[in-house]
Design a protein around this motif. Structure first.
Motif, PDB file in Angstrom:
ATOM      1  N   ASP A 101      16.238  -6.768  15.865  1.00 41.49           N
ATOM      2  CA  ASP A 101      16.013  -7.656  17.012  1.00 41.49           C
ATOM      3  C   ASP A 101      15.034  -6.964  17.953  1.00 41.49           C
ATOM      4  O   ASP A 101      14.805  -5.755  17.843  1.00 41.49           O
ATOM      5  CB  ASP A 101      17.331  -7.961  17.733  1.00 41.49           C
ATOM      6  CG  ASP A 101      17.240  -9.197  18.614  1.00 41.49           C
ATOM      7  OD1 ASP A 101      16.243  -9.939  18.519  1.00 41.49           O
ATOM      8  OD2 ASP A 101      18.177  -9.428  19.411  1.00 41.49           O
ATOM      9  N   GLU A 102      14.462  -7.738  18.860  1.00 45.52           N
ATOM     10  CA  GLU A 102      13.478  -7.178  19.768  1.00 45.52           C
ATOM     11  C   GLU A 102      13.843  -7.471  21.218  1.00 45.52           C
ATOM     12  O   GLU A 102      14.592  -8.396  21.515  1.00 45.52           O
ATOM     13  CB  GLU A 102      12.071  -7.703  19.467  1.00 45.52           C
ATOM     14  CG  GLU A 102      11.769  -9.101  19.932  1.00 45.52           C
ATOM     15  CD  GLU A 102      12.447 -10.163  19.099  1.00 45.52           C
ATOM     16  OE1 GLU A 102      12.724 -11.258  19.650  1.00 45.52           O
ATOM     17  OE2 GLU A 102      12.707  -9.923  17.901  1.00 45.52           O
ATOM     18  N   ALA A 103      13.276  -6.675  22.112  1.00 45.30           N
ATOM     19  CA  ALA A 103      13.409  -6.886  23.549  1.00 45.30           C
ATOM     20  C   ALA A 103      12.021  -6.785  24.160  1.00 45.30           C
ATOM     21  O   ALA A 103      11.227  -5.932  23.771  1.00 45.30           O
ATOM     22  CB  ALA A 103      14.333  -5.837  24.161  1.00 45.30           C
ATOM     23  N   GLY A 104      11.730  -7.677  25.096  1.00 39.28           N
ATOM     24  CA  GLY A 104      10.447  -7.618  25.786  1.00 39.28           C
ATOM     25  C   GLY A 104       9.339  -8.429  25.157  1.00 39.28           C
ATOM     26  O   GLY A 104       8.172  -8.258  25.530  1.00 39.28           O
ATOM     27  N   LYS A 105       9.675  -9.337  24.258  1.00 43.19           N
ATOM     28  CA  LYS A 105       8.625 -10.144  23.629  1.00 43.19           C
ATOM     29  C   LYS A 105       7.819 -10.920  24.673  1.00 43.19           C
ATOM     30  O   LYS A 105       6.589 -10.977  24.613  1.00 43.19           O
ATOM     31  CB  LYS A 105       9.234 -11.112  22.621  1.00 43.19           C
ATOM     32  CG  LYS A 105       8.217 -12.047  21.983  1.00 43.19           C
ATOM     33  CD  LYS A 105       8.873 -13.106  21.112  1.00 43.19           C
ATOM     34  CE  LYS A 105       7.836 -14.076  20.548  1.00 43.19           C
ATOM     35  NZ  LYS A 105       8.473 -15.184  19.790  1.00 43.19           N
ATOM     36  N   GLY A 106       8.497 -11.518  25.636  1.00 38.76           N
ATOM     37  CA  GLY A 106       7.805 -12.366  26.603  1.00 38.76           C
ATOM     38  C   GLY A 106       7.402 -11.681  27.887  1.00 38.76           C
ATOM     39  O   GLY A 106       6.881 -12.343  28.794  1.00 38.76           O
ATOM     40  N   ALA A 107       7.632 -10.379  27.995  1.00 36.96           N
ATOM     41  CA  ALA A 107       7.318  -9.656  29.233  1.00 36.96           C
ATOM     42  C   ALA A 107       5.815  -9.559  29.445  1.00 36.96           C
ATOM     43  O   ALA A 107       5.040  -9.511  28.488  1.00 36.96           O
ATOM     44  CB  ALA A 107       7.931  -8.260  29.195  1.00 36.96           C
TER      45      ALA A 107
END
Length: 212
Positions: A6-12
């Motif tokens: 999973d990922e975090a920060g894709k839309g940042a």
């Protein structure tokens, strides 16, 4: 072994995207209370992060703002995410990988991750971080890792907020940096519409001042 990704920060708009992967033999092997990182308090996430990274195979791939901008010249953001997902899977080398689908078509996303280098079958599902504990574990690793990078940026550059366009602190920081320096900070995603519109507005204001 199976793994979740999973990922975090894709839309940042500020800071990196972090993709996390966690491996285990069975879903039930993971610590009690593992769930989607967004459903956990920061304290609980940190505790589970320590338990997960201390007992299970794991890895992270960090994709910087500059790298995202460069890659977006030749591929979509979904492909950038899939590329990083495939890299995490390759590093863990499981028999099966479970990933959070970043495409409206789950099967197409699984095929994309496979084509970009996954060495094993890929099961892609929307909201996989809520469906599969191993993806929940990966979401915790990705979220905590990215939060720590944001803290490092805050310590170096001041009040930057969470880095997301919905954060008023982030937007105020970006606007002030562009006003003062004429360019976004080095850890901003310049290809993001948020930054492009701020830069366009600054150019228009500068032209207005020139012809005034």
């Amino acid at each position: 072994m199976i793994c979740g990704v999973d990922e975090a920060g894709k839309g940042a708009v500020l800071g990196p995207m972090v993709v996390g992967g966690v491996g285990c033999e069975e879903m039930g092997d993971l610590p009690p209370g593992v769930k989607d990182s967004k459903a956990l308090t920061p304290k609980r996430r940190a505790t589970l992060y320590d338990e997960i990274t201390g007992s299970f195979p794991w890895t992270v791939i960090e994709v910087s703002a500059a790298e995202i901008d460069h890659l977006r010249e030749e591929m979509s953001m979904n492909t950038i995410v899939a590329r990083a997902h495939a890299g995490v899977i390759a590093a863990l080398a499981p028999q099966t990988a479970y990933v959070d689908a970043c495409d409206v078509n789950e099967e197409r996303y699984a095929a994309t991750v496979t084509a970009l280098g996954s060495p094993c079958p890929v099961i892609a599902r929307h909201h996989a971080d809520a469906l599969f504990p191993v993806v929940s574990a990966a979401s915790i690793v990705a979220k905590v890792s990215r939060d720590r990078r944001i803290i490092e940026l805050q310590e170096a550059f001041g009040a930057i907020g969470s880095g997301y366009p919905s954060d008023t602190v982030t937007i105020a920081y970006l606007r002030e940096q562009i006003r003062a320096d004429g360019v976004p900070p080095v850890f901003a995603r310049r290809s993001w519409k948020t930054v492009e519109e701020m830069m366009k507005d600054r150019r228009q204001r500068s032209l207005g001042d020139f012809f005034a």
